[in-house]
Each structure stands twice: as C-alpha cells, then as structure tokens.
Design an enzyme around this catalytic site. Structure first.
Site: not given
Length: 503
Positions: A142, A172, A244-246, A301-303
C-alpha cells in the site's frame, strides 16, 4: 498548645511503648530511607529489564549509560524513507446545471468538453528495509501501489530512484530494487520464535519526520481475522507506530529484523498501542517467490472450511474443539482427487497442528503448487493420514512490471489480472461458458489505459491466442512477436479488440 486531660493521657501513653517496638519502628524507617536513597542511584526497573534481556540475547554493548544506542546505530542505516507519487485521473464534468452542458456556454466560459479526464499528482510517505546489499528492499504494497515514481532516502541523506520488482497485495508486501551496491543490511531473525513479552523496536518515517525509533514489547503473535489483508499472521506490538511507519522495520533487542510494520488499530488514526507487523519469515518467502516467478504462486487445496465448535466436536466424537472442518470439496480439486470428504476435520498439516481455520488456509497458501501436503484428518471417529498434491490457487494476480520480457510485454505494464472464476462470471453477468482473465487494475498512466483497457474487462485472447488462466495469459505474452499486443476483450458481454503499443 493546651491539651485536655484525655489528650494528655493519650500523649503520655506513648512513653509506655516497649523499647523493642520503638527500635523496630526506627529500624524500619531507616531501612526505608536507605532504600529510597539507593533506588535513586539505580536505573528504573523497566530499564533494568531491558538491559537484562539485551544481555541475555548477547548485546553486551548495551549499558545504562548508552541505553539502546548501539542497537539503534546498527538498525538505522538499513531503514529508508520512501516517497512515492502516482497520477490520479478524474472526470471533470463542470457545473451540474442543465444549460451548462450546452456547447455555447461551454465554449463561452471555457469549460471544454464534458467528462474530460483531469490528472492530479498524489504523493505518499512510507518506510522500507534494505534486505540485500545489492539493492533489494522490502516495504508494504500500500506504500507503493499504483506509483509512477518511487524514491528512497537513506540514513546518510542520499536519495535514490527505486524500481518496483513486484507486489503481493494479499500479504501487503512489495519488493523494490535500487541500482546501488554494498548497502547496509539487517540480520534476519526467525520470526517463528518471537514470543509475547519480547522487547522490540519499531523504526520508520512517521508523518514524514524522518527516521524515528520507538520501543515496546510483542503483545501477541499469530494475529488474524482482522480484514486487513487476505493472509494474516501478524505480530502485534505496542511499540508506537504511526502513519508513515508502514514498511519500516520491527527489530528485536539485538537489532535483528523480525517483521515489516504494516498497520495500526486506531479510532483516531494515530497510535493507540496496537500495531501489526508482517512476520519476516512470511515477507521473505513472498520476496523469494516474486524474484523467482515474478509473482506469488500459492498452493490450493480446493475445500471450504469452517471452525470446529465445542458442539461440533462433541457431536463428531473429537476430544476438544480444534482443527478445520471441511464443509465442501470443489469438483476436480486436489482435495477431491486425494479423497478428502465433506465432514473431514483437518487436525494437522505436515506435522504442524491446525488449531483454527485460518492456520490451514495460511499454511496451504505458503506451499508451492505441486507440493505434497500430508494432512492428519479426523474421519468417523478415527485419525487417518491423507497426502494431497496441491494445485495452483485460482484467482492469483499477475502484475506486469517495467522491464518485463519480451518487449511486447511492456505494452501491458501496469495491468493486473486474475483468473475468471464462476463467482466472478456471475458477478459480472457473463455467460457460464465465458473464458479469459479478469483485469483487476490498470495504471492510469499506462499505455494500456490510454488504449482503452479498463478494470473489469475480461481478456479472452492475446494476439489471437485464447487464454483461460493467468498462466496462459503470461505464456501468451512471452510468446508474442513484435511490440504491439492485440487483445480480444469482453466488456459486459460486448466483445471487441484493443491494440496496445509500448511507449
């Protein structure tokens, strides 16, 4: 001062206190005074705990006189400030009164044509961490999403242009690269060993002030179900984290990197003591896949799964509520091929216990397609082992980036696509037989946007080659000859061609 008779009796009564009691009281008072004097000469207990933890971890340079300065001095050079810019296009329709749409009034007042796209430049601030001496950095998606220009500022005040290598919106995480060698880096810790109560430092660029260090502890690990990103396994900390810490560093008391600061939980927008960081083990795995494949390819996996409640556990004969209950199995999925059934409870994967549904989803996603996952399954009141060869997860995004090969792919820089699932077909009002890849994003400053490609379009063909998945789309791009790309696009049931030429 005059005392009454009763008062005099009470006052004189003090002389009848035994001498041993008086000595004991005087001794206690003296001890208390001495303790207060000695406490004034000792560091606060909180600092002492930090120093003890640091010494236990091997940071012998730390002392009461220097505080955490030796750790901070190691960390700061590897944490950068990030400045990104993006172009935002909006429609300018002018005033809304009906007669203002008359060409005469528009020409007279100089408004121009209705719905004219306007561009504005939007800037954002963030942080990043150098993880490779030859110029690779980690930050948050982001922070740089949609950016047309990215610059970083080092601790020594050098400014460098950064290129976006790849992103993974579902965790992210983004990977950047600068053309510079011998950059300072941080030691990488094993974030699986991080424990609540451990001291940590958060380093970043809050509010654009520049490099800032805050201190706290690990409040919790394995935080999820926060609806921040798709795959959540956050380290929670009370070290102050602000806008801003992101993308900045969360380090342990030795200065080793344990996480990438990502989000805060706040009603005011500022720090309230609840911050979240992506564990470095997850971030590093995402980075390795981006560098290897250009995108993050996850296991499937498909579940469909749901939590195991106490009532469900009792009904099915399970000792305690744990694991992930399979409520449905997708036809043709790896799970169906392996023999998994509706009503199975997955208790562990590759020997690692599954305590909740989120853990199963996360661990499967972190495995590469083609990997065999060993599932411990509770079925009909007994536990069995079921090996499953994982497939590639549908709906993974592919983002074409600057510098992609061959040259024809540069025409589609800034375009993100995903697999077209039955649910997406239904939402878009398309025929169940419609095939292609769904465009999930188009950079407004790209050649594809100028040619008319939009978010929500379904690309059915690339240069006459039919595509039914992201992998086929990428293959068609790689096999394209020439510089222009001809797309067959389905937009709301209308099919037409779009030709895109690289700039």
């Amino acid at each position: 001062m005059v005392f009454g008779s009763d008062a005099r009796r009470r006052f004189r009564g003090c002389s009848r206190i035994p001498p041993t009691v008086v000595a004991l009281v005087l001794g206690l008072l003296a001890g208390l005074a001495g303790g207060l004097w000695w406490q004034g000469r000792q560091p606060p207990r909180g600092v002492s705990l930090v120093l003890e933890a640091a010494q236990a971890a091997g940071s012998q340079e730390i002392s009461f006189a220097t505080g955490l300065t030796p750790v901070v001095e190691k960390v700061l050079p590897a944490v950068v400030n990030i400045y990104s810019a993006r172009l935002i296009r909006s429609a300018d329709s002018g005033p809304s009164a009906p007669f203002f749409f008359d060409p005469f009034f528009r020409d007279f007042f100089g408004w121009g044509a209705p719905d004219r796209p306007r561009e504005r430049r939007e800037q954002s601030l963030g942080s990043g961490v150098i993880v490779s001496a030859d110029g690779y950095l980690l930050t948050n998606n982001h922070v740089v999403e949609g950016a047309t220009e990215i610059r970083i500022s080092l601790a020594d005040r050098r400014e460098l242009k950064a290129n976006l290598v790849g992103t993974d919106p579902r965790t992210d995480i983004a990977v950047l690269r600068v053309e510079e060698k011998n950059l300072p880096t941080l030691a990488i810790a094993d974030s699986d060993r991080v424990k609540p109560g451990q001291f940590v430092l958060a380093v970043g660029n809050p509010f654009g002030l520049g490099q800032t260090v805050t201190m706290g502890i690990v409040s919790a690990t394995g935080r999820g179900n926060l609806s921040i990103v798709d795959y959540e396994d956050f380290i929670q900390t009370d070290a102050p984290i602000n806008p801003g810490n992101s993308g900045g560093a969360l380090v342990d008391i030795r200065g080793a990197l344990i996480g990438i600061n990502t989000a805060i939980l706040s009603r005011s927008g500022g720090n309230q003591g609840i911050g979240f960081a992506v564990p470095i083990n997850m971030a590093r795995q995402v980075m390795e896949r981006i560098l290897k494949d250009g995108r993050v390819v996850r296991g499937w996996l498909g579940v469909a799964i749901q939590p195991v409640t106490p009532a469900i556990a009792r009904t099915m004969g399970l000792e305690k509520p744990a694991g992930a209950l399979i409520s449905d199995v997708s036809p043709g999925s790896p799970a169906e091929k392996a023999g998994l059934r509706r009503g199975d409870i997955v208790l562990a994967i590759n020997g690692e216990p599954v305590n909740e549904t989120r853990e199963l989803s996360l661990r499967v996603a972190m495995l590469a397609p083609g990997t065999t996952a060993r599932l411990s399954v509770f079925r009909e009141r007994r536990q069995i082992e079921v090996p499953v060869v994982l497939g590639e997860q549908p709906g993974e995004r592919a983002a074409l980036r600057p510098g992609a090969e061959p040259r024809a792919a540069q025409a589609l820089e800034g375009v993100s696509v995903t697999d077209l699932t039955p649910r997406l077909r239904e939402q878009l009002g398309l025929s169940p037989r419609a095939s292609g890849v769904l465009v999930t994003g188009v950079d407004p400053n790209s050649a594809a946007f100028e040619a008319g490609l939009r978010r929500g379009d379904v690309i059915q063909e690339v240069n006459g080659r039919e595509v039914t998945s992201v992998s086929e789309f990428e293959r068609a791009i790689r096999q394209s000859r020439g510089e222009a790309v001809l797309l067959l696009v389905n937009r709301g049931g209308n099919v037409f061609f779009i030709a895109i030429e690289p700039r």
